[in-house]
Design an enzyme around this catalytic site. Sequence first.
Site, PDB file in Angstrom:
ATOM      1  N   ASP A   1       0.882  -1.168   0.000  1.00 58.78           N
ATOM      2  CA  ASP A   1       0.000   0.000   0.000  1.00 58.78           C
ATOM      3  C   ASP A   1       0.918   1.216   0.000  1.00 58.78           C
ATOM      4  O   ASP A   1       1.452   1.595   1.045  1.00 58.78           O
ATOM      5  CB  ASP A   1      -0.901   0.001   1.235  1.00 58.78           C
ATOM      6  CG  ASP A   1      -1.821   1.205   1.264  1.00 58.78           C
ATOM      7  OD1 ASP A   1      -2.360   1.575   0.203  1.00 58.78           O
ATOM      8  OD2 ASP A   1      -1.999   1.790   2.355  1.00 58.78           O
TER       9      ASP A   1
ATOM     10  N   GLU B   1      -1.022  -1.362  -5.208  1.00 60.83           N
ATOM     11  CA  GLU B   1      -2.195  -0.569  -5.556  1.00 60.83           C
ATOM     12  C   GLU B   1      -1.788   0.516  -6.549  1.00 60.83           C
ATOM     13  O   GLU B   1      -0.763   1.175  -6.378  1.00 60.83           O
ATOM     14  CB  GLU B   1      -2.752   0.065  -4.279  1.00 60.83           C
ATOM     15  CG  GLU B   1      -4.068   0.755  -4.455  1.00 60.83           C
ATOM     16  CD  GLU B   1      -4.596   1.293  -3.144  1.00 60.83           C
ATOM     17  OE1 GLU B   1      -4.542   2.516  -2.947  1.00 60.83           O
ATOM     18  OE2 GLU B   1      -5.054   0.482  -2.309  1.00 60.83           O
TER      19      GLU B   1
ATOM     20  N   ASP C   1      -2.743   0.885   6.589  1.00 60.16           N
ATOM     21  CA  ASP C   1      -1.727   0.647   5.548  1.00 60.16           C
ATOM     22  C   ASP C   1      -1.379  -0.844   5.453  1.00 60.16           C
ATOM     23  O   ASP C   1      -1.200  -1.379   4.355  1.00 60.16           O
ATOM     24  CB  ASP C   1      -0.456   1.451   5.845  1.00 60.16           C
ATOM     25  CG  ASP C   1      -0.760   2.894   6.161  1.00 60.16           C
ATOM     26  OD1 ASP C   1      -0.969   3.663   5.217  1.00 60.16           O
ATOM     27  OD2 ASP C   1      -0.792   3.229   7.358  1.00 60.16           O
TER      28      ASP C   1
END
Length: 176
Positions: free
Chosen positions: A22, A82, A156
């Site tokens: 992330d 991501e 996160d």
Amino acid sequence: MNLNSTMDETELTTAVRFLGIDPGLNRTGYALLQQSAKGPVLCEGGIIRSNQETNLAARVHEIASGIREVIAEYRPDVMVIEQVFTTPRFPKSSIIMAHARGAILFAAHDAGVPVVHYTPTQIKKLITGSGRASKEQMQHAIKTELGLKAILEPNDVADAFAAALCHYHTIRVTCL
């Protein structure tokens, strides 16, 4: 944060390792998920922080160095990250995230780790069934899926596990 399970040594040497990421400039979450005969297993998760009082180049370097250390220690088979997203209300966020992603992608490529990209909507849809799921819905879905006693925190780490879990399910479905 060691989240190791009860895998035997044979499973540990033959299992595929997914490193979920992330990305963020202040905090980059990472999570190592491992494939097993019983399903996905959480192995490790944590945060790589950059010093907000240093310049951008130093912060990007801190993120890349942290990712290199994680890759060297856990030797993942694939990195799942991501993709950058933009929101009209916060356009600067996507630019900042792009700096972190660049450092992360450089570290992965430099180490020879293949990278797979998913949008936040793809990850949310696969994990919860809704591309508009909240952080709380995501955390509870991960908790349930992996049989955890508590939700993963901070966000996160949970988001990094979600990315890894998304790819785990995606390749599992395409391999059937």
